[in-house]
Design a protein around this motif. Structure first.
Motif, PDB file in Angstrom:
ATOM      1  N   VAL A  24       0.773  -1.051  -0.031  1.00 17.24           N
ATOM      2  CA  VAL A  24       0.255   0.001  -0.152  1.00 17.24           C
ATOM      3  C   VAL A  24       0.721   1.313  -0.170  1.00 17.24           C
ATOM      4  CG1 VAL A  24      -1.626   1.261   1.446  1.00 17.24           C
ATOM      5  CG2 VAL A  24      -2.066  -0.965   0.996  1.00 17.24           C
ATOM      6  N   LEU A  25       1.992   1.282   0.831  1.00 11.88           N
ATOM      7  CA  LEU A  25       2.932   2.401   0.710  1.00 11.88           C
ATOM      8  C   LEU A  25       3.624   2.560  -0.410  1.00 11.88           C
ATOM      9  CD1 LEU A  25       4.467   1.919   4.449  1.00 11.88           C
ATOM     10  CD2 LEU A  25       2.723   3.873   3.713  1.00 11.88           C
ATOM     11  N   GLU A  26       3.963   1.517  -1.093  1.00 16.60           N
ATOM     12  CA  GLU A  26       4.656   1.756  -2.369  1.00 16.60           C
ATOM     13  C   GLU A  26       3.592   2.115  -3.531  1.00 16.60           C
ATOM     14  OE1 GLU A  26       6.412  -1.864  -3.876  1.00 16.60           O
ATOM     15  OE2 GLU A  26       7.298  -2.292  -1.927  1.00 16.60           O
ATOM     16  N   GLN A  27       2.275   1.787  -3.500  1.00 14.87           N
ATOM     17  CA  GLN A  27       1.410   2.105  -4.188  1.00 14.87           C
ATOM     18  C   GLN A  27       0.989   3.624  -4.058  1.00 14.87           C
ATOM     19  OE1 GLN A  27      -0.478   0.347  -6.391  1.00 14.87           O
ATOM     20  NE2 GLN A  27      -1.750   2.021  -7.248  1.00 14.87           N
ATOM     21  N   LEU A  28       0.772   3.940  -2.760  1.00 16.71           N
ATOM     22  CA  LEU A  28       0.727   5.536  -2.662  1.00 16.71           C
ATOM     23  C   LEU A  28       1.745   6.417  -2.926  1.00 16.71           C
ATOM     24  CD1 LEU A  28      -1.394   5.194   0.803  1.00 16.71           C
ATOM     25  CD2 LEU A  28      -2.260   5.430  -1.459  1.00 16.71           C
ATOM     26  N   GLY A  29       3.039   5.840  -3.019  1.00 18.77           N
ATOM     27  CA  GLY A  29       4.148   6.488  -3.418  1.00 18.77           C
ATOM     28  C   GLY A  29       4.016   6.993  -4.812  1.00 18.77           C
ATOM     29  N   ARG A  30       3.318   6.241  -5.532  1.00 20.74           N
ATOM     30  CA  ARG A  30       3.116   6.457  -6.955  1.00 20.74           C
ATOM     31  C   ARG A  30       2.002   7.447  -7.198  1.00 20.74           C
ATOM     32  NH1 ARG A  30       4.470   1.043  -7.027  1.00 20.74           N
ATOM     33  NH2 ARG A  30       2.395   0.147  -7.057  1.00 20.74           N
ATOM     34  N   MET A  44      -8.672  -7.608  -1.844  1.00 16.53           N
ATOM     35  CA  MET A  44      -9.088  -7.753  -0.632  1.00 16.53           C
ATOM     36  C   MET A  44     -10.781  -7.130  -0.521  1.00 16.53           C
ATOM     37  SD  MET A  44      -6.037  -6.140   1.658  1.00 16.53           S
ATOM     38  CE  MET A  44      -6.402  -7.418   2.920  1.00 16.53           C
ATOM     39  N   THR A  45     -11.086  -7.446   0.418  1.00 18.65           N
ATOM     40  CA  THR A  45     -12.349  -6.833   0.937  1.00 18.65           C
ATOM     41  C   THR A  45     -12.234  -5.359   1.492  1.00 18.65           C
ATOM     42  OG1 THR A  45     -12.385  -7.621   3.162  1.00 18.65           O
ATOM     43  CG2 THR A  45     -13.555  -8.945   1.626  1.00 18.65           C
ATOM     44  N   LEU A  46     -13.288  -4.539   1.282  1.00 14.85           N
ATOM     45  CA  LEU A  46     -13.077  -3.058   1.783  1.00 14.85           C
ATOM     46  C   LEU A  46     -12.680  -3.272   3.161  1.00 14.85           C
ATOM     47  CD1 LEU A  46     -15.826  -1.292  -0.029  1.00 14.85           C
ATOM     48  CD2 LEU A  46     -13.696  -1.080  -0.278  1.00 14.85           C
ATOM     49  N   THR A  47     -13.403  -3.956   3.979  1.00 13.92           N
ATOM     50  CA  THR A  47     -12.989  -4.076   5.447  1.00 13.92           C
ATOM     51  C   THR A  47     -11.815  -4.420   5.588  1.00 13.92           C
ATOM     52  OG1 THR A  47     -15.321  -4.632   5.852  1.00 13.92           O
ATOM     53  CG2 THR A  47     -13.769  -5.147   7.511  1.00 13.92           C
ATOM     54  N   GLY A  48     -11.066  -5.468   5.105  1.00 13.60           N
ATOM     55  CA  GLY A  48      -9.691  -5.872   5.115  1.00 13.60           C
ATOM     56  C   GLY A  48      -8.992  -4.846   4.796  1.00 13.60           C
ATOM     57  N   MET A  49      -8.966  -3.950   3.727  1.00 12.45           N
ATOM     58  CA  MET A  49      -8.160  -2.994   3.479  1.00 12.45           C
ATOM     59  C   MET A  49      -8.446  -1.721   4.412  1.00 12.45           C
ATOM     60  SD  MET A  49      -5.794  -1.580   1.653  1.00 12.45           S
ATOM     61  CE  MET A  49      -5.562  -2.966   0.605  1.00 12.45           C
ATOM     62  N   LYS A  50      -9.305  -1.385   4.777  1.00 14.26           N
ATOM     63  CA  LYS A  50      -9.820  -0.216   6.106  1.00 14.26           C
ATOM     64  C   LYS A  50      -8.970  -0.698   7.059  1.00 14.26           C
ATOM     65  CE  LYS A  50     -14.324   0.983   4.667  1.00 14.26           C
ATOM     66  NZ  LYS A  50     -15.805   1.052   4.889  1.00 14.26           N
ATOM     67  N   LYS A  51      -8.769  -1.741   7.590  1.00 16.37           N
ATOM     68  CA  LYS A  51      -8.038  -2.251   8.692  1.00 16.37           C
ATOM     69  C   LYS A  51      -6.461  -1.927   8.567  1.00 16.37           C
ATOM     70  CE  LYS A  51     -11.076  -5.661  10.505  1.00 16.37           C
ATOM     71  NZ  LYS A  51     -11.498  -7.193  10.967  1.00 16.37           N
ATOM     72  N   HIS A  52      -6.134  -2.460   7.250  1.00 16.93           N
ATOM     73  CA  HIS A  52      -4.642  -1.964   6.996  1.00 16.93           C
ATOM     74  C   HIS A  52      -4.166  -0.699   7.098  1.00 16.93           C
ATOM     75  CE1 HIS A  52      -3.192  -6.042   6.027  1.00 16.93           C
ATOM     76  NE2 HIS A  52      -4.203  -6.467   5.363  1.00 16.93           N
ATOM     77  N   VAL A  53      -5.336  -0.048   6.178  1.00 17.72           N
ATOM     78  CA  VAL A  53      -4.976   1.597   6.122  1.00 17.72           C
ATOM     79  C   VAL A  53      -5.190   2.109   7.575  1.00 17.72           C
ATOM     80  CG1 VAL A  53      -6.025   3.816   5.260  1.00 17.72           C
ATOM     81  CG2 VAL A  53      -5.895   1.692   3.715  1.00 17.72           C
ATOM     82  N   SER A  54      -6.097   1.635   8.475  1.00 15.53           N
ATOM     83  CA  SER A  54      -6.190   2.132   9.725  1.00 15.53           C
ATOM     84  C   SER A  54      -4.736   2.120  10.405  1.00 15.53           C
ATOM     85  CB  SER A  54      -7.157   1.450  10.404  1.00 15.53           C
ATOM     86  OG  SER A  54      -7.145   1.985  11.747  1.00 15.53           O
ATOM     87  N   LEU A  55      -4.256   0.698  10.336  1.00 19.13           N
ATOM     88  CA  LEU A  55      -2.860   0.652  11.156  1.00 19.13           C
ATOM     89  C   LEU A  55      -1.707   1.632  10.653  1.00 19.13           C
ATOM     90  CD1 LEU A  55      -2.724  -3.254  11.450  1.00 19.13           C
ATOM     91  CD2 LEU A  55      -2.358  -1.543  13.147  1.00 19.13           C
TER      92      LEU A  55
END
Length: 120
Positions: A24-30, A44-55
């Motif tokens: 995700v960090l690499e993707q957002l770097g672009r 991934m599911t939206l819920t799963g990605m929200k948890k990753h982004v939250s961390l």
């Protein structure tokens, strides 16, 4: 000696410990991306990605902004300088230890060579 914020390092390394979050960090770097776009990219599911982004957000590595129904993610304002400095300090310690070990090994080799000549 440089003092490091334990809580900050813990949060950063916890966030960086997961391959998806590093991706995700690499993707957002672009480019900035919505949670939906990130979820699709990483299958991934939206819920799963929200948890990753939250961390990542808790660690200060990502910021999000909600406009209407879309939550856009971007890299956070802070870099990883403190984490890099912590790693560098550990690297220096290990290099010093390996250098000392090299000296011990070389001394043992010299001693072995001398002992081998004496027994002839």
């Amino acid at each position: 000696m440089v003092q490091f914020s334990t809580a900050r390092l813990d949060a950063s390394f916890a966030a960086l410990s997961d391959a998806t979050r590093r991706g995700v960090l690499e993707q957002l770097g672009r480019a900035d991306a919505s949670i939906t776009e990130l979820a699709e990219t990483f299958h991934m599911t939206l819920t799963g990605m929200k948890k990753h982004v939250s961390l990542l957000e808790q660690a200060g590595l990502v910021t999000t902004e909600k406009v209407g129904r879309v939550r856009t993610c971007r890299l956070g304002l802070r870099g990883l300088e403190e984490e890099a400095a912590w790693i560098e300090a550990r690297r220096r310690i290990w290099n010093a230890r390996f250098d000392a070990l090299d000296e011990v090994v070389e001394a043992l080799k010299r001693r072995e060579k001398i002992d081998g000549r004496q027994s002839e």
